[in-house]
Motif scaffolding. Structure first.
Motif, PDB file in Angstrom:
ATOM      1  N   VAL A 198      38.270 -22.597  29.004  1.00  0.00           N
ATOM      2  CA  VAL A 198      38.120 -21.649  27.894  1.00  0.00           C
ATOM      3  C   VAL A 198      39.325 -21.745  26.964  1.00  0.00           C
ATOM      4  O   VAL A 198      39.179 -21.793  25.732  1.00  0.00           O
ATOM      5  CB  VAL A 198      37.936 -20.207  28.425  1.00  0.00           C
TER       6      VAL A 198
ATOM      7  N   ALA B  42      39.260 -23.041  23.049  1.00  0.00           N
ATOM      8  CA  ALA B  42      39.799 -22.271  21.925  1.00  0.00           C
ATOM      9  C   ALA B  42      40.857 -23.073  21.177  1.00  0.00           C
ATOM     10  O   ALA B  42      40.877 -23.095  19.942  1.00  0.00           O
ATOM     11  CB  ALA B  42      40.386 -20.951  22.433  1.00  0.00           C
TER      12      ALA B  42
ATOM     13  N   HIS C 141      40.386 -24.122  17.299  1.00  0.00           N
ATOM     14  CA  HIS C 141      41.239 -23.480  16.302  1.00  0.00           C
ATOM     15  C   HIS C 141      42.540 -24.230  16.031  1.00  0.00           C
ATOM     16  O   HIS C 141      43.021 -24.212  14.897  1.00  0.00           O
ATOM     17  CB  HIS C 141      41.569 -22.046  16.739  1.00  0.00           C
TER      18      HIS C 141
END
Length: 127
Positions: A11, A15, A19
Motif C-alpha cells: 500500500v 501510494a 504520487h
C-alpha cells in the motif's frame, strides 16, 4: 504477520508510485512499478490466507514452505522491479523471473496441500 507487513508495504509503495514518482519516471516505469505493487499485494494476501488454511487443517509443513517461496517471490520479483524503476539498474532484470518461479512453486505447494487435504486417507470414507 509477515503477510500483513508485506501488504502494508505494498500500500505504501503504491501510494509512493502514484504520487511520488509521477513526472520523475517514465510512464513505462510507472507501469512496471505498479506491476511490482500488484504482485506484492496478491502474494501478501496469499501469505495471510496460508495462516487461515493451516487452521483449516492443511499440511502445515507444505504451507510453511509455500510461505517461504511466496516471500522469496515478493523480494525477488517485486523487489527487483522496484529497484529497476528507482535506480535504473538494468543488471537486476534477470532476477525478476526467479521471483516468478518462486511464486509458481508456492502456488504449486498450496495446490498440493489442498489436494492432500481433500483426498481421503486409507480407511476414510469418500467425500
Amino acid at each position: 504477520m509477515i503477510g500483513a507487513v508485506c501488504a502494508l508495504i505494498a500500500v505504501m509503495a503504491g501510494a509512493f508510485g502514484a504520487h511520488g514518482l509521477r513526472g520523475i519516471v517514465s510512464e513505462r516505469g510507472l507501469d512496471v512499478f505498479q506491476t511490482a505493487v500488484t504482485y506484492q499485494m496478491y502474494h501478501a494476501i496469499a501469505l495471510v490466507a496460508l495462516s487461515a488454511l493451516s487452521l483449516a487443517g492443511l499440511n502445515r509443513r507444505l504451507l510453511s514452505v509455500a510461505a517461504g517461496f511466496f516471500l522469496a517471490g515478493i523480494l525477488l520479483f517485486s523487489g527487483s522491479l522496484y529497484m529497476l524503476v528507482l535506480t535504473d539498474s538494468r543488471w537486476i532484470g534477470p532476477v525478476t523471473p526467479l521471483g516468478g518461479v518462486c511464486f509458481m512453486v508456492a502456488w504449486t505447494l498450496l495446490a498440493v496441500a489442498g489436494w492432500r487435504h481433500a483426498r481421503p486417507s486409507c480407511g476414510e470414507e469418500q467425500r
